[in-house]
Design an enzyme around this catalytic site. Structure first.
Site, mmCIF file in Angstrom:
data_model
loop_
_atom_site.group_PDB
_atom_site.id
_atom_site.type_symbol
_atom_site.label_atom_id
_atom_site.label_comp_id
_atom_site.label_asym_id
_atom_site.label_seq_id
_atom_site.Cartn_x
_atom_site.Cartn_y
_atom_site.Cartn_z
ATOM 1 N N VAL A 55 -3.151 -0.578 11.749
ATOM 2 C CA VAL A 55 -3.071 0.475 10.732
ATOM 3 C C VAL A 55 -1.668 1.085 10.717
ATOM 4 O O VAL A 55 -0.929 0.966 9.737
ATOM 5 C CB VAL A 55 -4.132 1.580 10.961
ATOM 6 C CG1 VAL A 55 -3.961 2.704 9.945
ATOM 7 C CG2 VAL A 55 -5.532 0.993 10.855
ATOM 8 N N CYS A 56 -1.288 1.713 11.810
ATOM 9 C CA CYS A 56 -0.068 2.522 11.830
ATOM 10 C C CYS A 56 1.213 1.700 11.884
ATOM 11 O O CYS A 56 2.278 2.203 11.536
ATOM 12 C CB CYS A 56 -0.109 3.486 13.014
ATOM 13 S SG CYS A 56 -1.558 4.558 13.002
ATOM 14 N N THR A 57 1.114 0.436 12.325
ATOM 15 C CA THR A 57 2.304 -0.412 12.384
ATOM 16 C C THR A 57 2.455 -1.264 11.132
ATOM 17 O O THR A 57 3.566 -1.458 10.641
ATOM 18 C CB THR A 57 2.252 -1.321 13.629
ATOM 19 O OG1 THR A 57 1.997 -0.530 14.786
ATOM 20 C CG2 THR A 57 3.580 -2.043 13.836
#
Length: 202
Positions: A124-126
Site C-alpha cells: 500500500v504505502c510503497t
C-alpha cells in the site's frame, strides 16, 4: 522518454544524486507485517537512515495518522535523524504520500533526481508513491527488505508491480554497497560499519 531523462535513468545511484524516502515506519503499521520478521525490517530501515546521515543523503520521513492504530514512527529514527524526524510529514489518511503537498514539496526540495524508497506496507504505502515517482521521471530503487506486507503473497505482488513499472528492486545490503562504491574510501568505511551491524551475531 527524452534524451535527458534516459541519461538520468542510466546514471548509477550515488550519495550525490540520491534522496532517501522512508515511508510510514510506524510501530503499529510494522506490526501488521507478516512477510518479514519485525526485527529484520526494523534493522534494515534504521540502517538506511544511518547511511543517509553518514553520506549526507537527504532523508525525508513521513507517517500516516500517528494518533490511530498506525502509531508513532520508530523512536530510533528520532535518535538517528533528529532534525528529519522533527520535520517529518504527518499525513492524515492520504494513501499515496506524493498526493500530500508537503511530502511532494519536501522531496522536490532535496534537489535529487534518484529516489531510494522503503515503506510499510509495501503493498500500500510503497507502491503508489513509487508509481508516481516513476511517472514523474525519477529513477527509483525500492529497498524491499526495509518494508513488508501483511502476507508474503501480497508482498510478492507489490514487488512485481513496482518492478514491472520500472523500479529497481533491491535489498538493504545491495543498496548500501552500491552507495559505498569502494570500501577503501571514506564513504566505504562509513557504510561498512553500518553493514556490520546487520550481520548475525554469533
Amino acid at each position: 522518454m527524452t534524451a535527458q531523462t534516459a541519461q538520468t535513468a542510466a546514471e548509477p545511484f550515488t550519495p550525490e544524486n540520491s534522496a532517501m524516502l522512508l515511508i510510514d515506519h510506524q510501530v503499529g503499521t510494522m506490526g501488521w507485517v507478516g512477510s518479514i520478521a519485525f526485527d529484520e525490517m526494523k534493522a534494515n530501515a534504521l540502517a538506511l537512515a544511518k547511511a543517509a546521515k553518514a553520506l549526507d543523503i537527504p532523508l525525508v520521513l513521513t507517517s500516516s495518522m500517528e494518533e490511530y492504530a498506525q502509531g508513532p514512527l520508530l523512536s530510533e529514527l528520532a535518535e538517528t535523524a533528529p532534525a528529519e524526524f522533527a520535520a517529518r510529514v504527518q499525513r492524515q489518511g492520504v494513501v499515496n504520500a506524493f498526493d500530500d503537498k508537503n511530502f511532494a514539496d519536501a522531496v522536490t526540495a532535496t534537489g535529487r533526481t534518484h529516489l531510494i524508497i522503503a515503506g510499510v506496507t509495501n503493498d500500500v504505502c510503497t507502491v503508489y508513491p513509487t508509481l508516481t515517482a516513476l511517472a514523474d521521471g525519477h529513477p527509483v530503487q525500492i529497498v524491499a527488505d526495509a518494508g513488508g506486507s501483511p502476507t508474503k503473497t501480497a508482498d510478492d505482488i507489490a514487488v512485481r508491480r513496482m518492478d514491472k513499472a520500472g523500479a529497481t528492486i533491491t535489498s538493504t545490503n545491495q543498496l548500501l554497497a552500491e552507495l559505498a562504491h569502494n570500501w577503501t574510501t571514506p564513504n566505504g568505511s562509513k557504510i561498512i560499519n553500518i553493514l556490520m551491524e546487520l550481520l548475525p551475531q554469533s
